[in-house]
Design a protein around this motif. Structure first.
Motif, PDB file in Angstrom:
ATOM      1  N   SER A 228     -13.720  18.457  10.383  1.00 32.48           N
ATOM      2  CA  SER A 228     -12.446  18.323  10.911  1.00 32.48           C
ATOM      3  C   SER A 228     -11.369  18.689   9.757  1.00 32.48           C
ATOM      4  CB  SER A 228     -12.361  16.788  11.504  1.00 32.48           C
ATOM      5  OG  SER A 228     -12.286  15.877  10.237  1.00 32.48           O
ATOM      6  N   SER A 229     -10.234  18.734  10.351  1.00 32.91           N
ATOM      7  CA  SER A 229      -9.283  19.033   9.516  1.00 32.91           C
ATOM      8  C   SER A 229      -8.438  17.941   8.447  1.00 32.91           C
ATOM      9  CB  SER A 229      -7.841  19.769  10.087  1.00 32.91           C
ATOM     10  OG  SER A 229      -8.594  20.985  10.717  1.00 32.91           O
ATOM     11  N   SER A 230      -9.162  16.829   8.631  1.00 30.04           N
ATOM     12  CA  SER A 230      -8.980  15.635   7.837  1.00 30.04           C
ATOM     13  C   SER A 230      -9.857  15.187   6.969  1.00 30.04           C
ATOM     14  CB  SER A 230      -8.532  14.551   8.888  1.00 30.04           C
ATOM     15  OG  SER A 230      -9.469  14.012   9.734  1.00 30.04           O
ATOM     16  N   MET A 231     -11.144  16.067   7.090  1.00 27.35           N
ATOM     17  CA  MET A 231     -12.366  15.637   6.392  1.00 27.35           C
ATOM     18  C   MET A 231     -12.725  16.109   5.176  1.00 27.35           C
ATOM     19  SD  MET A 231     -16.395  15.980   7.880  1.00 27.35           S
ATOM     20  CE  MET A 231     -17.630  15.909   6.759  1.00 27.35           C
TER      21      MET A 231
ATOM     22  N   ARG B 197      -3.824  21.991   9.116  1.00 30.44           N
ATOM     23  CA  ARG B 197      -4.660  22.593  10.219  1.00 30.44           C
ATOM     24  C   ARG B 197      -4.990  21.417  11.168  1.00 30.44           C
ATOM     25  NH1 ARG B 197      -7.145  27.527  10.885  1.00 30.44           N
ATOM     26  NH2 ARG B 197      -6.405  27.121  12.814  1.00 30.44           N
ATOM     27  N   THR B 198      -5.307  21.766  12.343  1.00 36.79           N
ATOM     28  CA  THR B 198      -5.844  21.008  13.390  1.00 36.79           C
ATOM     29  C   THR B 198      -7.266  21.211  14.120  1.00 36.79           C
ATOM     30  OG1 THR B 198      -4.552  21.797  15.165  1.00 36.79           O
ATOM     31  CG2 THR B 198      -3.521  20.171  13.913  1.00 36.79           C
ATOM     32  N   VAL B 199      -7.833  22.498  13.698  1.00 37.62           N
ATOM     33  CA  VAL B 199      -8.988  22.864  14.663  1.00 37.62           C
ATOM     34  C   VAL B 199      -9.998  22.667  13.780  1.00 37.62           C
ATOM     35  CG1 VAL B 199      -7.606  24.523  16.097  1.00 37.62           C
ATOM     36  CG2 VAL B 199      -8.574  25.160  13.790  1.00 37.62           C
ATOM     37  N   GLY B 200      -9.854  22.064  12.427  1.00 39.92           N
ATOM     38  CA  GLY B 200     -11.076  22.320  11.521  1.00 39.92           C
ATOM     39  C   GLY B 200     -11.471  23.456  10.924  1.00 39.92           C
ATOM     40  N   ASP B 201     -12.520  23.434   9.938  1.00 39.23           N
ATOM     41  CA  ASP B 201     -13.276  24.305   9.029  1.00 39.23           C
ATOM     42  C   ASP B 201     -14.619  24.455   9.198  1.00 39.23           C
ATOM     43  OD1 ASP B 201     -10.387  24.802   7.956  1.00 39.23           O
ATOM     44  OD2 ASP B 201     -10.978  23.193   6.374  1.00 39.23           O
TER      45      ASP B 201
ATOM     46  N   GLN C 205     -28.872  31.554 -10.435  1.00 42.96           N
ATOM     47  CA  GLN C 205     -28.886  30.672 -11.587  1.00 42.96           C
ATOM     48  C   GLN C 205     -27.940  29.857 -11.704  1.00 42.96           C
ATOM     49  OE1 GLN C 205     -29.241  34.026 -11.579  1.00 42.96           O
ATOM     50  NE2 GLN C 205     -31.152  34.624 -13.158  1.00 42.96           N
ATOM     51  N   SER C 206     -26.744  29.877 -11.065  1.00 38.27           N
ATOM     52  CA  SER C 206     -25.610  29.283 -11.261  1.00 38.27           C
ATOM     53  C   SER C 206     -25.219  28.656 -10.032  1.00 38.27           C
ATOM     54  CB  SER C 206     -24.108  30.292 -11.582  1.00 38.27           C
ATOM     55  OG  SER C 206     -24.550  30.892 -12.799  1.00 38.27           O
ATOM     56  N   TRP C 207     -25.907  28.479  -8.946  1.00 36.37           N
ATOM     57  CA  TRP C 207     -25.496  27.851  -7.911  1.00 36.37           C
ATOM     58  C   TRP C 207     -25.784  26.215  -8.148  1.00 36.37           C
ATOM     59  CZ3 TRP C 207     -28.433  29.977  -2.924  1.00 36.37           C
ATOM     60  CH2 TRP C 207     -27.903  31.289  -2.682  1.00 36.37           C
ATOM     61  N   GLY C 208     -24.969  25.245  -7.416  1.00 34.00           N
ATOM     62  CA  GLY C 208     -25.136  24.000  -7.832  1.00 34.00           C
ATOM     63  C   GLY C 208     -25.805  23.031  -6.472  1.00 34.00           C
ATOM     64  N   LYS C 209     -25.885  21.913  -7.044  1.00 34.41           N
ATOM     65  CA  LYS C 209     -26.338  20.599  -6.097  1.00 34.41           C
ATOM     66  C   LYS C 209     -25.206  19.712  -5.626  1.00 34.41           C
ATOM     67  CE  LYS C 209     -31.082  20.825  -8.313  1.00 34.41           C
ATOM     68  NZ  LYS C 209     -32.108  20.033  -8.917  1.00 34.41           N
ATOM     69  N   ASN C 210     -24.151  19.948  -6.412  1.00 35.85           N
ATOM     70  CA  ASN C 210     -23.010  19.097  -6.053  1.00 35.85           C
ATOM     71  C   ASN C 210     -21.827  19.629  -5.598  1.00 35.85           C
ATOM     72  OD1 ASN C 210     -23.998  15.844  -6.583  1.00 35.85           O
ATOM     73  ND2 ASN C 210     -24.891  17.382  -8.137  1.00 35.85           N
ATOM     74  N   PHE C 211     -21.149  19.275  -4.587  1.00 40.66           N
ATOM     75  CA  PHE C 211     -19.902  20.093  -4.272  1.00 40.66           C
ATOM     76  C   PHE C 211     -18.946  18.819  -3.727  1.00 40.66           C
ATOM     77  CE2 PHE C 211     -23.436  23.013  -4.100  1.00 40.66           C
ATOM     78  CZ  PHE C 211     -22.998  24.137  -4.170  1.00 40.66           C
ATOM     79  N   ALA C 212     -17.560  19.050  -3.491  1.00 39.78           N
ATOM     80  CA  ALA C 212     -16.531  18.377  -3.126  1.00 39.78           C
ATOM     81  C   ALA C 212     -15.734  19.485  -2.239  1.00 39.78           C
ATOM     82  CB  ALA C 212     -15.647  17.740  -4.230  1.00 39.78           C
ATOM     83  N   THR C 213     -15.257  19.083  -1.032  1.00 44.37           N
ATOM     84  CA  THR C 213     -14.434  19.858  -0.155  1.00 44.37           C
ATOM     85  C   THR C 213     -13.265  19.248   0.077  1.00 44.37           C
ATOM     86  OG1 THR C 213     -15.454  19.069   1.963  1.00 44.37           O
ATOM     87  CG2 THR C 213     -16.723  20.729   0.669  1.00 44.37           C
ATOM     88  N   VAL C 214     -12.347  20.125   0.238  1.00 44.43           N
ATOM     89  CA  VAL C 214     -11.007  20.029   0.718  1.00 44.43           C
ATOM     90  C   VAL C 214     -10.753  20.809   1.916  1.00 44.43           C
ATOM     91  CG1 VAL C 214      -8.392  19.899   0.055  1.00 44.43           C
ATOM     92  CG2 VAL C 214     -10.252  19.323  -1.497  1.00 44.43           C
ATOM     93  N   PRO C 215     -10.134  20.178   2.915  1.00 42.50           N
ATOM     94  CA  PRO C 215      -9.934  20.980   4.132  1.00 42.50           C
ATOM     95  C   PRO C 215      -8.807  21.808   4.010  1.00 42.50           C
ATOM     96  CG  PRO C 215      -9.139  18.686   4.404  1.00 42.50           C
ATOM     97  CD  PRO C 215      -9.827  18.710   3.122  1.00 42.50           C
ATOM     98  N   VAL C 216      -8.746  22.990   4.751  1.00 48.13           N
ATOM     99  CA  VAL C 216      -7.557  23.927   4.783  1.00 48.13           C
ATOM    100  C   VAL C 216      -6.245  23.019   5.121  1.00 48.13           C
ATOM    101  CG1 VAL C 216      -6.451  25.886   5.682  1.00 48.13           C
ATOM    102  CG2 VAL C 216      -9.030  26.057   5.014  1.00 48.13           C
ATOM    103  N   PRO C 217      -5.171  23.001   4.325  1.00 45.73           N
ATOM    104  CA  PRO C 217      -4.048  22.171   4.887  1.00 45.73           C
ATOM    105  C   PRO C 217      -3.374  22.718   5.982  1.00 45.73           C
ATOM    106  CG  PRO C 217      -3.927  23.103   2.469  1.00 45.73           C
ATOM    107  CD  PRO C 217      -5.076  23.753   3.181  1.00 45.73           C
TER     108      PRO C 217
END
Length: 296
Positions: free
Chosen positions: A69-72, A23-27, A9-21
């Motif tokens: 990617s780690s910059s995305m 790093r070079t191999v991505g998340d 009931q608390s799931w959403g439809k909009n999210f914003a993501t920040v990459p793990v600081p």
């Protein structure tokens, strides 16, 4: 890797993501659907160009997994409520101390206005701790860490398709608070820590407002069997019930609850006026004290 799930009931439809600081191999990101044929769009910027990735999760409970990617920095939109999880990948070199961790990405709809949190302890020393944040770009200057503004040279990255920016800041071991000069401004936050072949990550907090109706249909009843039925016995399906979209408790000033079920939290100033223009007065008040200006 395990993580406590938010109620559907608390799931959403909009999210914003920040990459793990740093790093070079991505998340790795995993998208879990609550309904069949859920359509998802991920908007990001690659080499200065806005890019849209579209995919469909065909069955409720299924997931799609993507590597970013780690910059995305990205904005995720879904046609129906989803859950999003972010995984850090294992240490690739001695220059990237880290280990896999699983992070629940809070929906934008469930951002809170302030958080207090403590960094975990590391058995072999101390983690390098970082606070990853999302805030309205128009009000980023009001973001406060332990009551102080972020450094003047703080780096912010715009999240395509939104008015939000993301970033991270290194923090010391111990207890911290994150808030905003505007007590009604919502903030997204994730705490991440790293050490040699070890890491952790978790949201510093979020709301769990019941913003999605959940339909539950019971299986049809089976008619009693008879030795020689003369006519077919029709099955009688159980009624379909829909849980209320919002069942908030009575309002207490500054309770960080969406008391009027409008998708906002503590948006009224308790000043006897309709602050948010919804036709109701002081129905979802913040804890900000009124400032009276003028002569007595």
């Amino acid at each position: 890797l395990t993580e406590m799930l938010m109620p559907v009931q608390s799931w959403g439809k909009n999210f914003a993501t920040v990459p793990v600081p740093q790093r070079t191999v991505g998340d790795i990101f995993r998208f879990v659907a609550s309904k069949d044929n859920t359509k998802v769009t991920v908007t990001s910027k690659v080499n200065g160009t806005v890019v849209h990735q579209n995919f469909t999760i065909h069955h409720a409970g299924d997931y799609v997994q993507k590597k970013f990617s780690s910059s995305m920095y990205s904005h995720i939109q879904a046609s129906d409520p989803i859950a999003v999880f972010q995984f850090s990948q294992t240490q690739a070199s001695a220059h990237e101390n880290i280990d896999p961790s699983m992070i629940t990405v809070p929906p934008i709809e469930q951002y809170g206005t302030d958080y207090t949190f403590t960094t975990p302890e590391y058995s072999k020393g101390q983690y390098q701790n970082q606070f990853m944040f999302i805030v309205d770009s128009r009000h980023k200057g009001g973001l406060l860490l332990d009551g102080h503004h972020l450094p003047h040279n703080q780096h912010y990255v715009h999240i395509p398709g939104t008015h939000l920016v993301g970033g991270y800041v290194n923090i010391t071991v111990g207890t911290h608070t994150v808030s905003h000069k505007n007590p009604n401004m919502t903030i997204g936050g994730i705490l991440f820590g790293r050490a040699h072949v070890e890491s952790y990550g978790f949201p510093v907090g979020f709301l769990v407002k019941p913003i999605n109706p959940v339909t539950v249909t019971a299986p049809p009843t089976t008619p009693p069997t008879t030795p020689q039925p003369t006519t077919p016995q029709p099955t009688t399906p159980m009624p379909t019930t829909t849980a209320p979209v919002c069942d908030a408790p009575p309002m207490t000033r500054g309770d960080e609850v969406d008391n009027d079920c409008d998708g906002r939290v503590d948006e009224e100033n308790c000043d006897g006026t309709d602050t948010d223009g919804d036709g109701h007065i002081d129905e979802d008040c913040n804890n900000e004290e009124l400032q009276i200006i003028g002569r007595r």
